[in-house]
Design a protein around this motif. Structure first.
Motif, PDB file in Angstrom:
ATOM      1  N   SER A  54       0.819  -1.315   0.076  1.00 57.42           N
ATOM      2  CA  SER A  54       0.011   0.050  -0.049  1.00 57.42           C
ATOM      3  C   SER A  54       0.971   1.263  -0.007  1.00 57.42           C
ATOM      4  N   ALA A  55       1.950   1.364   0.743  1.00 53.53           N
ATOM      5  CA  ALA A  55       2.869   2.560   1.029  1.00 53.53           C
ATOM      6  C   ALA A  55       3.433   2.586  -0.408  1.00 53.53           C
ATOM      7  N   ALA A  56       3.998   1.553  -0.807  1.00 58.11           N
ATOM      8  CA  ALA A  56       4.874   1.777  -2.341  1.00 58.11           C
ATOM      9  C   ALA A  56       3.878   2.113  -3.401  1.00 58.11           C
ATOM     10  N   GLY A  57       2.476   1.530  -3.524  1.00 59.72           N
ATOM     11  CA  GLY A  57       1.554   1.978  -4.506  1.00 59.72           C
ATOM     12  C   GLY A  57       1.220   3.457  -4.224  1.00 59.72           C
ATOM     13  N   ALA A  58       1.235   4.093  -3.079  1.00 61.82           N
ATOM     14  CA  ALA A  58       0.852   5.438  -2.838  1.00 61.82           C
ATOM     15  C   ALA A  58       2.095   6.317  -3.286  1.00 61.82           C
ATOM     16  N   LEU A  59       3.373   5.879  -3.176  1.00 64.59           N
ATOM     17  CA  LEU A  59       4.370   6.500  -3.558  1.00 64.59           C
ATOM     18  C   LEU A  59       4.462   6.534  -4.982  1.00 64.59           C
ATOM     19  N   ARG A  60       4.291   5.464  -5.686  1.00 63.56           N
ATOM     20  CA  ARG A  60       4.117   5.461  -7.292  1.00 63.56           C
ATOM     21  C   ARG A  60       3.243   6.132  -7.840  1.00 63.56           C
ATOM     22  N   ALA A  61       1.764   6.343  -7.169  1.00 67.08           N
ATOM     23  CA  ALA A  61       0.827   7.223  -7.682  1.00 67.08           C
ATOM     24  C   ALA A  61       1.376   8.542  -7.460  1.00 67.08           C
ATOM     25  N   LEU A  62       2.365   9.121  -6.742  1.00 69.65           N
ATOM     26  CA  LEU A  62       2.742  10.323  -6.509  1.00 69.65           C
ATOM     27  C   LEU A  62       4.078  10.777  -7.105  1.00 69.65           C
ATOM     28  N   ARG A  63       4.813   9.765  -7.998  1.00 69.74           N
ATOM     29  CA  ARG A  63       5.980   9.761  -8.110  1.00 69.74           C
ATOM     30  C   ARG A  63       6.290  10.966  -9.259  1.00 69.74           C
ATOM     31  N   ASP A  64       5.440  11.227 -10.240  1.00 65.25           N
ATOM     32  CA  ASP A  64       5.952  12.231 -11.115  1.00 65.25           C
ATOM     33  C   ASP A  64       5.197  13.693 -10.735  1.00 65.25           C
ATOM     34  N   TRP A  65       4.691  13.749  -9.603  1.00 67.55           N
ATOM     35  CA  TRP A  65       4.092  15.068  -9.309  1.00 67.55           C
ATOM     36  C   TRP A  65       5.114  16.198  -9.330  1.00 67.55           C
ATOM     37  N   ALA A  66       5.132  17.147 -10.253  1.00 71.34           N
ATOM     38  CA  ALA A  66       6.014  17.985 -10.046  1.00 71.34           C
ATOM     39  C   ALA A  66       6.094  18.861  -8.931  1.00 71.34           C
ATOM     40  N   VAL A  67       4.971  19.116  -8.224  1.00 71.37           N
ATOM     41  CA  VAL A  67       4.737  19.886  -7.117  1.00 71.37           C
ATOM     42  C   VAL A  67       5.760  19.328  -5.831  1.00 71.37           C
ATOM     43  N   LEU A  68       6.024  17.903  -5.915  1.00 69.00           N
ATOM     44  CA  LEU A  68       6.650  17.385  -4.905  1.00 69.00           C
ATOM     45  C   LEU A  68       8.163  17.101  -5.252  1.00 69.00           C
ATOM     46  N   ALA A  69       8.456  17.704  -6.357  1.00 72.89           N
ATOM     47  CA  ALA A  69       9.793  17.493  -6.649  1.00 72.89           C
ATOM     48  C   ALA A  69      10.907  18.032  -5.392  1.00 72.89           C
ATOM     49  N   PRO A  70      10.521  19.181  -4.822  1.00 73.12           N
ATOM     50  CA  PRO A  70      11.561  19.464  -3.791  1.00 73.12           C
ATOM     51  C   PRO A  70      11.658  18.579  -2.716  1.00 73.12           C
ATOM     52  N   PHE A  71      11.059  17.857  -2.480  1.00 68.19           N
ATOM     53  CA  PHE A  71      10.898  16.784  -1.356  1.00 68.19           C
ATOM     54  C   PHE A  71      11.181  15.520  -1.795  1.00 68.19           C
ATOM     55  N   PRO A  72      12.770  15.090  -1.872  1.00 66.68           N
ATOM     56  CA  PRO A  72      13.080  13.703  -2.334  1.00 66.68           C
ATOM     57  C   PRO A  72      12.543  12.733  -1.541  1.00 66.68           C
TER      58      PRO A  72
END
Length: 520
Positions: A54-72
């Motif tokens: 579940s956690a890995a799937g959540a991260l995959r769903a957000l992987r290419d969100w540009a707004v989260l790019a500053p937060f590695p």
């Protein structure tokens, strides 16, 4: 996998010597440190595996969100912060330590740690963090309880994977719990990616406490045993029975998996509207348009109304991270997009719908229904009575204060509900034996009975009633597994089959192989 598999186990042998031997913190640490893979049982192992997926799937769903790019993703704590940003973190007895129990173990990856040991760390983190949340107010919504459960989960999961001794783990837990900030609800559900950092902070504090303890720094191990509230910001454990039955009563059975990006309290209204939209398509052979919505009424128990009060309505442009915490916005987005997944929240998908979402959100009204709150209270008392056993009337009033009409939640509820049926409820509390040994944890449900009524401009109305959030205890287990596998797959159908194969083959994989396949 099966949601009803046995969770019985011995609880592991406690090491002979550990710090704070007579303290609650010391006892929790000794138990967690002594837990072995064979102790946790099949059901706990399956749930811990699904937590990883579940956690890995959540991260995959957000992987290419540009707004989260500053937060590695690889910065300690940021994985949990990302997951929490769109409310994709799983819930444990209604609190939020589940993502921390997984991501802290990833952050503290050590060579040679078996996958079985990692799953043990997750199960132990579930057990300790859920108990800490129960004892200090997770069910009553006390300020700071969410961050406290997340810090506790991060310390236990990270500390066990890191290889701390029982003594070090006790001091890490004490250090972590003594430095938890009270994160304001409006920060957690308000606009802005600053909330990513707010969501990451508890895990970072927990992992920092682990490293300090590994270097020999000690903490106040008696902080859960004090009666004066302890250090500034600490909440005195009111329900001390929560710390009992370690290795006997497994609180992982209360896991609710987040299948969609909606916060607790928002999930049932949003899911009810989605079902209404599905029925409308089936009946009318076309979608309900936003300009056909005259109004949407939500009638619900106190926690749902409290979430509506907490999040409020947006004053500025739509922010994707704000929508999961808002009942009007989550409902309106579903009407406008007919999509319940993270994809509907992407800026490119959201921008063309902004005016229609705002128009529908303005028609949404949320009303408190005391009868539904009474039913919720009756269920909580029926299952959790051993936690409340022995409480004085004064302590019981303190427990219920946050949902008193004069309390910070701003809605009537539990106190009024007590007046509806006090004899049966309070008799159940009086009869119960204190401690979690007799807790029917398998019967616990995240029950927040909610009814939604969608009124159309043609004078019709579409009702839908929901009791349980999708993916929570009592929801069909196979549907939960299938939907988490589908989320992990994203747009690649082969990944769904791969996720199922990974869950089936986990006992033949080493921890690095499993995690590499999970996060690839």
């Amino acid at each position: 996998m099966s949601g009803s598999a046995s969770t019985s186990g011995t609880g592991g042998a406690a090491p002979a010597a550990a710090a704070g031997d007579a303290t609650t913190v010391g006892r929790l640490a000794r138990w967690a440190h002594g837990l072995q893979p064979e102790d946790i049982g099949t059901g706990n192992r399956e749930r811990a595996l699904l937590q990883q997926l579940s956690a890995a799937g959540a991260l995959r769903a957000l992987r290419d969100w540009a707004v989260l790019a500053p937060f590695p993703e690889d910065e300690p704590g940021m994985a949990a912060g990302r997951i929490g940003w769109l409310a994709l973190g799983d819930r444990l007895l209604g609190s939020s330590g589940s993502a921390a129990a997984v991501t802290a173990g990833w952050a503290m990856a050590q060579p040679g740690v078996s996958l079985g040991r990692r799953l043990v760390a997750t199960v132990a983190a579930n057990a300790v963090s859920a108990r800490e949340g129960l004892a200090t107010g997770a069910l009553e919504g006390a300020p700071g309880v969410g961050p406290r459960t997340e810090v506790a989960a991060a310390v236990v999961a990270g500390g066990l994977v890191r290889g701390l001794s029982a003594r070090q783990l006790a001091h890490a837990l004490a250090l972590g719990l003594s430095t938890v900030p009270a994160v304001a609800p409006d920060l957690r559900w308000g606009p802005g990616v600053a909330r990513v950092r707010a969501g990451a902070l508890p895990v970072r504090l927990g992992l920092e406490a682990v490293e300090l303890a590994a270097q020999g720094v000690t903490g106040p191990c008696a902080l859960l045993d004090r009666v004066d509230g302890g250090p500034s910001g600490c909440h005195t454990p009111l329900l001390r029975a929560a710390f009992t039955a370690l290795g006997e009563t497994w609180l992982s059975e209360t896991l609710g998996f987040a299948l969609e990006p909606v916060a607790p309290g928002v999930d049932l209204p949003a899911q009810a509207v989605h079902e209404i939209l599905r029925r409308h398509v089936k009946a009318a052979d076309k979608r309900l348009r936003t300009d056909q919505v005259a109004g949407i009424e939500v009638r619900a128990a106190a926690p749902v109304v409290a979430q509506a009060d907490r999040a409020g309505r947006p004053l500025g442009p739509l922010d994707p991270g704000q929508i999961p915490g808002s009942i009007p916005l989550s409902i309106a987005l579903r009407v406008a997009s007919h999509d319940s997944g993270p994809g509907a929240l992407r800026p490119a998908a959201l921008a063309p719908l902004a005016e229609r979402v705002a128009a529908v959100a303005a028609t949404v009204s949320v009303h408190h229904d005391p009868a539904r709150t009474a039913a919720l209270l009756a269920h909580q008392v029926e299952v959790l009575a051993p936690l409340w056993a022995g409480l004085s009337p004064r302590a019981l009033r303190r427990l219920l204060r946050p949902l008193d009409p004069r309390g910070p939640a701003g809605v009537g509820g539990l106190v009024a509900a007590l007046r509806h049926r006090p004899d049966r409820l309070l008799a159940r509390v009086r009869r119960a034996e204190p401690g979690l040994s007799g807790l029917p944890v398998g019967a616990w449900r995240d029950r927040r009975d909610t009814e939604v009524l969608v009124h159309t401009t043609r004078g019709g109305h579409w009702p839908e009633r929901r009791e349980l959030p999708e993916g929570s205890p009592g929801w069909p287990w196979q549907d939960t597994v299938d939907r988490l596998c589908a989320r992990h797959a994203g747009d690649d159908p082969d990944r769904a089959a791969g996720a199922r194969a990974l869950l089936a083959a986990e006992d033949r994989l080493a921890a690095p192989e499993f995690c590499a396949a999970l996060l690839a």
